[in-house]
Design a protein around this motif. Structure first.
Motif, PDB file in Angstrom:
ATOM      1  N   ALA A 173       4.154  35.209 -34.273  1.00 18.33           N
ATOM      2  CA  ALA A 173       4.978  34.839 -35.430  1.00 18.33           C
ATOM      3  C   ALA A 173       4.467  35.417 -36.751  1.00 18.33           C
ATOM      4  CB  ALA A 173       5.098  33.319 -35.525  1.00 18.33           C
ATOM      5  N   PRO A 174       3.143  35.551 -36.979  1.00 22.41           N
ATOM      6  CA  PRO A 174       2.693  36.111 -38.257  1.00 22.41           C
ATOM      7  C   PRO A 174       3.071  37.583 -38.468  1.00 22.41           C
ATOM      8  CG  PRO A 174       0.935  34.856 -37.245  1.00 22.41           C
ATOM      9  CD  PRO A 174       2.023  35.017 -36.214  1.00 22.41           C
ATOM     10  N   SER A 175       3.502  38.286 -37.445  1.00 24.88           N
ATOM     11  CA  SER A 175       3.877  39.689 -37.609  1.00 24.88           C
ATOM     12  C   SER A 175       5.137  39.778 -38.467  1.00 24.88           C
ATOM     13  CB  SER A 175       4.128  40.346 -36.245  1.00 24.88           C
ATOM     14  OG  SER A 175       5.336  39.888 -35.690  1.00 24.88           O
ATOM     15  N   TYR A 176       5.477  40.958 -38.904  1.00 23.86           N
ATOM     16  CA  TYR A 176       6.664  41.136 -39.737  1.00 23.86           C
ATOM     17  C   TYR A 176       7.900  41.482 -38.924  1.00 23.86           C
ATOM     18  CZ  TYR A 176       3.685  40.741 -43.756  1.00 23.86           C
ATOM     19  OH  TYR A 176       2.816  40.253 -44.691  1.00 23.86           O
ATOM     20  N   ASP A 177       7.846  41.252 -37.638  1.00 25.48           N
ATOM     21  CA  ASP A 177       9.012  41.446 -36.789  1.00 25.48           C
ATOM     22  C   ASP A 177       9.769  40.125 -36.700  1.00 25.48           C
ATOM     23  OD1 ASP A 177       8.541  44.222 -35.908  1.00 25.48           O
ATOM     24  OD2 ASP A 177       6.710  43.350 -35.094  1.00 25.48           O
ATOM     25  N   SER A 178      11.069  40.214 -36.615  1.00 26.15           N
ATOM     26  CA  SER A 178      11.893  39.008 -36.636  1.00 26.15           C
ATOM     27  C   SER A 178      12.091  38.407 -35.255  1.00 26.15           C
ATOM     28  CB  SER A 178      13.267  39.318 -37.237  1.00 26.15           C
ATOM     29  OG  SER A 178      13.143  39.541 -38.612  1.00 26.15           O
ATOM     30  N   ASP A 179      12.025  37.084 -35.193  1.00 23.63           N
ATOM     31  CA  ASP A 179      12.363  36.298 -34.009  1.00 23.63           C
ATOM     32  C   ASP A 179      13.524  35.402 -34.417  1.00 23.63           C
ATOM     33  OD1 ASP A 179      10.114  37.229 -32.455  1.00 23.63           O
ATOM     34  OD2 ASP A 179       8.859  35.958 -33.715  1.00 23.63           O
ATOM     35  N   ASN A 180      14.628  35.442 -33.666  1.00 20.30           N
ATOM     36  CA  ASN A 180      15.782  34.632 -34.030  1.00 20.30           C
ATOM     37  C   ASN A 180      16.658  34.367 -32.821  1.00 20.30           C
ATOM     38  OD1 ASN A 180      17.315  37.058 -33.750  1.00 20.30           O
ATOM     39  ND2 ASN A 180      16.912  37.573 -35.876  1.00 20.30           N
ATOM     40  N   VAL A 181      17.770  33.713 -33.033  1.00 17.72           N
ATOM     41  CA  VAL A 181      18.741  33.329 -32.006  1.00 17.72           C
ATOM     42  C   VAL A 181      18.067  32.487 -30.901  1.00 17.72           C
ATOM     43  CG1 VAL A 181      20.689  34.127 -30.625  1.00 17.72           C
ATOM     44  CG2 VAL A 181      19.846  35.586 -32.449  1.00 17.72           C
ATOM     45  N   PRO A 182      17.447  31.359 -31.271  1.00 21.10           N
ATOM     46  CA  PRO A 182      16.758  30.558 -30.256  1.00 21.10           C
ATOM     47  C   PRO A 182      17.710  29.703 -29.414  1.00 21.10           C
ATOM     48  CG  PRO A 182      16.606  29.472 -32.369  1.00 21.10           C
ATOM     49  CD  PRO A 182      17.304  30.795 -32.611  1.00 21.10           C
ATOM     50  N   TYR A 183      17.327  29.501 -28.183  1.00 23.41           N
ATOM     51  CA  TYR A 183      17.994  28.582 -27.257  1.00 23.41           C
ATOM     52  C   TYR A 183      16.916  27.742 -26.591  1.00 23.41           C
ATOM     53  CZ  TYR A 183      22.180  31.414 -27.751  1.00 23.41           C
ATOM     54  OH  TYR A 183      23.256  32.067 -28.264  1.00 23.41           O
ATOM     55  N   VAL A 184      17.167  26.448 -26.474  1.00 27.09           N
ATOM     56  CA  VAL A 184      16.236  25.536 -25.809  1.00 27.09           C
ATOM     57  C   VAL A 184      17.011  24.787 -24.739  1.00 27.09           C
ATOM     58  CG1 VAL A 184      14.698  23.560 -26.085  1.00 27.09           C
ATOM     59  CG2 VAL A 184      14.848  25.272 -27.899  1.00 27.09           C
ATOM     60  N   ALA A 185      16.406  24.674 -23.564  1.00 27.61           N
ATOM     61  CA  ALA A 185      17.085  23.981 -22.463  1.00 27.61           C
ATOM     62  C   ALA A 185      16.082  23.182 -21.650  1.00 27.61           C
ATOM     63  CB  ALA A 185      17.790  24.989 -21.553  1.00 27.61           C
ATOM     64  N   SER A 186      16.553  22.063 -21.133  1.00 32.28           N
ATOM     65  CA  SER A 186      15.751  21.287 -20.199  1.00 32.28           C
ATOM     66  C   SER A 186      15.950  21.854 -18.802  1.00 32.28           C
ATOM     67  CB  SER A 186      16.193  19.817 -20.220  1.00 32.28           C
ATOM     68  OG  SER A 186      15.558  19.114 -19.167  1.00 32.28           O
ATOM     69  N   ALA A 187      14.843  21.985 -18.092  1.00 26.37           N
ATOM     70  CA  ALA A 187      14.905  22.429 -16.699  1.00 26.37           C
ATOM     71  C   ALA A 187      14.712  21.235 -15.776  1.00 26.37           C
ATOM     72  CB  ALA A 187      13.844  23.498 -16.443  1.00 26.37           C
ATOM     73  N   GLY A 188      14.889  20.036 -16.311  1.00 30.76           N
ATOM     74  CA  GLY A 188      14.751  18.807 -15.531  1.00 30.76           C
ATOM     75  C   GLY A 188      13.361  18.212 -15.653  1.00 30.76           C
ATOM     76  N   GLY A 189      13.287  16.930 -15.692  1.00 34.07           N
ATOM     77  CA  GLY A 189      12.003  16.239 -15.799  1.00 34.07           C
ATOM     78  C   GLY A 189      11.272  16.634 -17.072  1.00 34.07           C
ATOM     79  N   ASP A 190      10.019  17.020 -16.938  1.00 35.85           N
ATOM     80  CA  ASP A 190       9.195  17.413 -18.070  1.00 35.85           C
ATOM     81  C   ASP A 190       9.220  18.910 -18.330  1.00 35.85           C
ATOM     82  OD1 ASP A 190       8.433  14.831 -18.605  1.00 35.85           O
ATOM     83  OD2 ASP A 190       6.539  14.954 -17.519  1.00 35.85           O
ATOM     84  N   LYS A 191      10.170  19.620 -17.743  1.00 44.90           N
ATOM     85  CA  LYS A 191      10.218  21.082 -17.876  1.00 44.90           C
ATOM     86  C   LYS A 191      11.216  21.494 -18.956  1.00 44.90           C
ATOM     87  CE  LYS A 191       9.047  21.566 -13.064  1.00 44.90           C
ATOM     88  NZ  LYS A 191       9.669  21.478 -11.773  1.00 44.90           N
ATOM     89  N   TRP A 192      10.758  22.358 -19.869  1.00 42.57           N
ATOM     90  CA  TRP A 192      11.584  22.875 -20.956  1.00 42.57           C
ATOM     91  C   TRP A 192      11.387  24.376 -21.068  1.00 42.57           C
ATOM     92  CZ3 TRP A 192      14.987  20.036 -23.809  1.00 42.57           C
ATOM     93  CH2 TRP A 192      14.923  18.658 -23.649  1.00 42.57           C
TER      94      TRP A 192
END
Length: 84
Positions: free
Chosen positions: A28-47
């Motif tokens: 993350a500290p680099s000057y390259d961009s990270d965007n368009v995030p998606y978060v999903a549950s894979a069931g139970g304690d898995k993400w």
């Protein structure tokens, strides 16, 4: 910085309180961009989190945009592991 980064926060009490925001990925500290995030549950304690990144990861994935992943198998209580 002047780029886009993906941040996360954790709650261990059902959302009553939250941790301070932290960067999801180690580059993350680099000057390259990270965007368009998606978060999903894979069931139970898995993400799984996925996002678009323009970082070449030390020239290991080329200089085009890629999809990166972070996954948790402990309900998000530990440090997520990033994969490409």
């Amino acid at each position: 910085g002047s780029d886009f980064d993906i941040l996360f926060s954790r709650s261990s009490d059902g959302g009553a309180t939250w941790s301070d925001p932290a960067c999801l990925n180690s580059n993350a500290p680099s000057y390259d961009s990270d965007n368009v995030p998606y978060v999903a549950s894979a069931g139970g304690d898995k993400w799984v989190a996925a996002w678009k990144s323009s970082d070449s990861l030390g020239d290991t994935v080329g200089d085009d945009a890629d999809v990166l992943l972070a996954k948790s198998t402990d309900g998000g209580s530990g440090r997520a592991r990033s994969d490409r």
